[in-house]
Design a protein around this motif. Structure first.
Motif, PDB file in Angstrom:
ATOM      1  N   LEU A 120      -1.167  -6.003  -9.378  1.00  0.00           N
ATOM      2  CA  LEU A 120      -1.297  -7.207  -8.559  1.00  0.00           C
ATOM      3  C   LEU A 120      -2.197  -8.250  -9.220  1.00  0.00           C
ATOM      4  CD1 LEU A 120      -1.550  -5.685  -4.967  1.00  0.00           C
ATOM      5  CD2 LEU A 120       0.340  -7.022  -5.921  1.00  0.00           C
ATOM      6  N   SER A 121      -3.182  -7.805 -10.000  1.00  0.00           N
ATOM      7  CA  SER A 121      -4.063  -8.769 -10.667  1.00  0.00           C
ATOM      8  C   SER A 121      -3.289  -9.631 -11.649  1.00  0.00           C
ATOM      9  CB  SER A 121      -5.211  -8.040 -11.376  1.00  0.00           C
ATOM     10  OG  SER A 121      -4.742  -7.307 -12.500  1.00  0.00           O
ATOM     11  N   PRO A 170       0.807  -1.230   0.000  1.00  0.00           N
ATOM     12  CA  PRO A 170       0.000   0.000   0.000  1.00  0.00           C
ATOM     13  C   PRO A 170       0.837   1.275   0.000  1.00  0.00           C
ATOM     14  CG  PRO A 170      -0.974  -1.616   1.475  1.00  0.00           C
ATOM     15  CD  PRO A 170       0.341  -2.190   1.027  1.00  0.00           C
ATOM     16  N   THR A 208       2.368  -8.913  -3.321  1.00  0.00           N
ATOM     17  CA  THR A 208       2.584  -8.338  -1.994  1.00  0.00           C
ATOM     18  C   THR A 208       3.588  -9.223  -1.272  1.00  0.00           C
ATOM     19  OG1 THR A 208       0.848  -9.612  -0.891  1.00  0.00           O
ATOM     20  CG2 THR A 208       0.184  -7.529  -1.933  1.00  0.00           C
ATOM     21  N   ARG A 241      -1.364 -12.236  -9.494  1.00  0.00           N
ATOM     22  CA  ARG A 241      -2.295 -13.204  -8.904  1.00  0.00           C
ATOM     23  C   ARG A 241      -2.843 -14.175  -9.939  1.00  0.00           C
ATOM     24  NH1 ARG A 241      -5.012  -8.379  -5.280  1.00  0.00           N
ATOM     25  NH2 ARG A 241      -3.488  -8.504  -3.555  1.00  0.00           N
ATOM     26  N   GLU A 293      -0.934   1.026 -11.849  1.00  0.00           N
ATOM     27  CA  GLU A 293      -1.841   1.167 -10.707  1.00  0.00           C
ATOM     28  C   GLU A 293      -1.761  -0.114  -9.901  1.00  0.00           C
ATOM     29  OE1 GLU A 293      -5.227   0.610  -8.351  1.00  0.00           O
ATOM     30  OE2 GLU A 293      -5.137  -0.390 -10.311  1.00  0.00           O
ATOM     31  N   ARG A 294      -1.755   0.011  -8.578  1.00  0.00           N
ATOM     32  CA  ARG A 294      -1.445  -1.122  -7.710  1.00  0.00           C
ATOM     33  C   ARG A 294      -2.356  -2.322  -7.951  1.00  0.00           C
ATOM     34  NH1 ARG A 294      -2.905  -2.952  -2.477  1.00  0.00           N
ATOM     35  NH2 ARG A 294      -1.162  -4.049  -1.450  1.00  0.00           N
ATOM     36  N   ALA A 295      -3.669  -2.108  -7.937  1.00  0.00           N
ATOM     37  CA  ALA A 295      -4.596  -3.233  -8.089  1.00  0.00           C
ATOM     38  C   ALA A 295      -4.427  -3.916  -9.441  1.00  0.00           C
ATOM     39  CB  ALA A 295      -6.035  -2.756  -7.910  1.00  0.00           C
TER      40      ALA A 295
END
Length: 298
Positions: free
Chosen positions: A272-273, A136, A161, A276, A267-269
């Motif tokens: 990370l997608s 974050p 993360t 993942r 962008e972080r999300a």
């Protein structure tokens, strides 16, 4: 804008290989190691030896040394700091508290059982996955600078993360070290004949336990809870009927490997997608990065 210089602290297998690869590519790179032999070997490959660190500072030292590795060194206050440690949670807790958003945790998945500056290989990172933490508080421009270093030496960047990384590597790296140790010890108990007949399967199954025992111990103990959970899953698998277990394992390692290209905003999300989903970043494009995710249609 020109790429920032890179400063590598720790010039053993990983750090020395990274510095050598960057130097060979013409990237400004400096380095430091407490071992004079490692410094001399790096200098011979074009690395400038100095205690003054700037640009992207890469910490390539054993986990127990990570918290104090910068003591006695001069670090530019504007430098971005990353690491190559095999466990991310403890390093984030230590260095993240000191450096805040300037710290970006990383872990290239390409080490071998060898160590030290004698094991340096400038091609070590080509095609490797390089986990790069997006927390974050991570400053995304700094994350991108570190990602560009990984991409420059041929790696593919996997956004994660710290917690996700530690859970994943417990399953695919840390437990395999323990299983290799158990397999080797059990074979030794079977006697000299068993060891004399050992060939490819035994060699492949035990290769990683040839690593420095202190390194392996620090790794698994530094990631104790995720490693215990992953080991429990392995033990549960071993309770299955043999035919079911063999078929299930075979299905995993022979699954289709299709890829679908994607463009990802910084962008972080979104980053990370990709991690993942099992994908990776392979190239930067202005305000975006490009990469791939597994193609479920294959």
């Amino acid at each position: 804008m020109p790429a920032p210089p890179v400063s590598v602290v720790g010039l053993g297998q990983l750090g020395g290989s990274l510095a050598a690869a960057l130097a060979a590519a013409g990237r400004p790179v400096s380095g430091w190691d407490t071992d004079p032999a490692a410094r001399d070997a790096a200098a011979a490959r074009g690395v400038r030896i100095t205690r003054e660190l700037t640009g992207v500072v890469v910490l390539a030292v054993p986990l127990p040394a990570m918290a104090t590795v910068l003591d006695g060194l001069v670090v530019d206050p504007g430098a971005t700091v990353t690491d190559l440690g095999s466990v991310k949670g403890p390093v984030l807790a230590s260095l993240g508290g000191q450096l805040g958003g300037r710290f970006v945790g990383g872990h290239p998945m390409c080490g071998t059982e060898r160590s030290g500056h004698e094991a340096v290989d400038p091609g070590l990172f080509a095609g490797a996955r390089w986990a790069l933490c997006v927390e974050p508080g991570t400053e995304l421009p700094r994350w991108l600078r570190v990602a560009e270093v990984a991409l420059a030496v041929g790696a593919e960047v996997v956004p994660v993360t710290a917690a996700e990384h530690d859970a994943a590597v417990a399953a695919i790296s840390h437990v395999p070290h323990l299983l290799a140790a158990a397999l080797a010890a059990a074979a030794a108990e079977a006697g000299p004949l068993a060891l004399a007949l050992a060939a490819g399967s035994f060699r492949d199954g035990t290769r990683v336990i040839g690593s420095d025992p202190a390194f392996v111990t620090a790794m698994v103990e530094g990631n104790a809870a995720p490693t215990t959970a992953a080991l429990d899953r392995v033990l549960a698998q071993l309770q299955r009927p043999r035919s079911e277990l063999v078929a299930a394992g075979h299905a995993v390692v022979t699954r289709p490997a299709g890829r679908r290209p994607v463009r990802i905003p910084l962008e972080r999300a979104a980053l990370l997608s990709v991690g993942r989903a099992g994908g990776a970043v392979t190239r930067r494009l202005a305000a975006f990065v490009e990469g791939w995710v597994p193609d479920a249609g294959d």
